[in-house]
Scaffold this motif. Structure first.
Motif, short mmCIF file in Angstrom:
data_model
loop_
_atom_site.label_atom_id
_atom_site.label_comp_id
_atom_site.label_asym_id
_atom_site.label_seq_id
_atom_site.Cartn_x
_atom_site.Cartn_y
_atom_site.Cartn_z
N LEU A 35 -2.89 -8.27 11.50
CA LEU A 35 -1.61 -7.81 10.96
C LEU A 35 -0.49 -8.49 11.74
O LEU A 35 -0.37 -8.31 12.95
N LEU A 41 -5.11 0.62 7.78
CA LEU A 41 -4.86 -0.73 7.27
C LEU A 41 -5.19 -1.80 8.29
O LEU A 41 -5.87 -2.78 7.99
N ALA A 42 -4.69 -1.59 9.52
CA ALA A 42 -4.93 -2.59 10.58
C ALA A 42 -6.43 -2.74 10.82
O ALA A 42 -6.94 -3.85 10.98
N PHE A 81 4.57 -5.38 9.57
CA PHE A 81 4.42 -4.22 8.67
C PHE A 81 5.82 -3.68 8.38
O PHE A 81 6.57 -3.36 9.29
N SER A 102 2.22 -5.04 4.24
CA SER A 102 1.60 -5.68 5.41
C SER A 102 1.54 -7.19 5.20
O SER A 102 1.20 -7.65 4.11
N THR A 156 8.30 -1.00 5.96
CA THR A 156 8.33 0.15 5.03
C THR A 156 9.74 0.28 4.47
O THR A 156 10.69 -0.35 4.97
N THR A 202 0.84 -1.21 0.00
CA THR A 202 0.00 0.00 0.00
C THR A 202 0.87 1.26 0.00
O THR A 202 1.84 1.37 0.76
N LEU A 259 -1.08 3.29 8.72
CA LEU A 259 -1.05 1.96 9.35
C LEU A 259 -2.34 1.68 10.11
O LEU A 259 -2.87 0.57 10.08
N GLY A 286 4.18 0.90 2.26
CA GLY A 286 4.05 -0.11 3.31
C GLY A 286 3.74 -1.49 2.75
O GLY A 286 3.02 -1.61 1.75
#
Ligand code: SAH
Ligand code: AVI
Length: 328
Positions: free
Chosen positions: A309, A298-299, A312, A323, A314, A199, A295, A321
């Motif tokens: 998750l 996303l989580a 993660f 995941s 980066t 992402t 983040l 990112g």
């Protein structure tokens, strides 16, 4: 279905051979009132569109591919070890250029049982099946030509699968579509499968907008390609020169929006969709959204879909990112 005996390649296709769903989607997307007209981003990708996207990934302004590649090159061996993956399923696989780090790590660990590229564009599935069986002779490749919003149920069953969805293609889905897509991924996962999601992350507007307004004009050509596809498939008469590429960041939904703006009044006939369209000067058609994530978001979205998750990663500058999620 075609099975090529000399290589272990199978390709299943679920996209309609005619232009039936394109006609329906164009009618419903362009038949709306001015200001609400839109086209789905999957129609940007015919063979020419996929080539243009491939050029985008090498543009100096378009950082996502470089950043994700850096993460994958660094993390692939550890990901293969911790997940115990033996099979790679890749949704929206495209040219599978970054995927090679994962395949290399799996092959190195003696754990590369099968590769399953899944894409709406048949040309990229066929090309990458051939390229990868050149690189890994004997590698079973089971390609699926389909729409990941409709055909995830056709992904061949397996265990210990790493289901990768790279490039931030998830960001091209609208929020409700994203929820449904993630639920679909969760439904196809067994306990030993893992989901690997790339992402793009929220950052300064200037950097975001530059990535979609490159100086060479490749993104503009990519955006305009959807009109070329409609002209070819539905016998339409869009004048590509009469539209301007527009890409701006909207902080509300946290996305860069791609639009095509009519430079002057346009009267367009789209016989295959049974549609006659008049666009006022300056009127816009939305062709893509590209969501930029945090983040937290996303989580939360992974958890809503029944996934946890696990890791993660980066790049050093925190631009992109990756995941890793497990079914709960
Ligand atoms: N994963 C690659 C390619 C990203 S481009 C990368 O990270 O560079 C997005 C890819 O998703 C294209 O190959 C496009 O054809 C495919 N795609 C877009 N919408 C799709 C859909 N609804 N179903 C399946 N594939 C889709
Ligand atoms: C594939 N997808 C994640 C790209 C993006 O950045 O949203 C598509 C793209 N559109 C314009 N440039 C790249």
């Amino acid at each position: 279905m075609s099975a090529l005996a000399e290589r272990d390649i199978t390709i299943d296709s679920f996209v309609d051979a005619g232009a039936g769903s394109l006609a329906r989607d164009v009618r419903s997307g362009l038949g709306r009132p001015p200001g609400e007209r839109e086209l789905q981003p999957k129609y940007l990708y015919d063979e020419h569109g996929s080539e243009l996207f491939d050029r985008i990934t090498r543009l100096p302004e378009y950082y996502p591919t470089r950043c994700e590649r850096a993460i994958l090159n660094r993390q692939a061996p550890g990901l293969v070890e911790t997940t115990g993956a033996r099979e790679l399923v890749e949704l929206g696989s495209g040219t599978a250029s970054k995927t090679r780090a994962l395949l290399y790590a799996m092959a190195g660990a003696g754990a590369l049982d099968r590769y399953v590229p899944f894409d709406v564009d048949p040309s990229v599935v066929e090309n990458c099946a051939h390229e990868l069986t050149d690189l890994y002779p004997g590698l079973p490749v089971h390609g699926v030509v389909g729409d990941f919003q409709h055909h995830l149920g056709h992904v061949p069953a397996g265990e210990r699968r790493l289901i990768a969805f790279l490039g931030s293609t998830i960001g091209n889905l609208l929020p409700s579509e994203r929820g449904a897509f993630l639920a679909g991924v969760r439904e196809m996962m067994g306990p030993s499968d893992r989901f690997l999601l790339g992402t793009d992350l929220l950052k300064e507007v200037g950097v975001l907008e530059a990535a979609y307004n490159d100086r060479e004009g490749v993104t503009a050509a990519f955006n305009l390609n959807v009109l070329r596809v409609i002209n070819r498939e539905l016998g339409a008469d869009f004048d590509l020169e009469a539209f301007e590429h527009v890409a701006t960041f909207d902080p509300g939904p946290s996305w860069v929006e791609l639009r095509l703006r009519a430079r002057s009044e346009q009267r367009v006939s789209i016989p295959g969709a049974d549609l006659e369209l008049t666009l006022a000067p300056g009127e816009e058609i939305r062709t893509e959204v590209s969501t930029k994530f945090t983040l937290d978001v996303l989580a939360r979205e992974l958890a809503s879909a029944g996934m946890e998750l696990e890791a993660f990663f980066t790049d050093p500058a925190g631009m992109f990112g990756l995941s890793l999620a497990a079914p709960v």
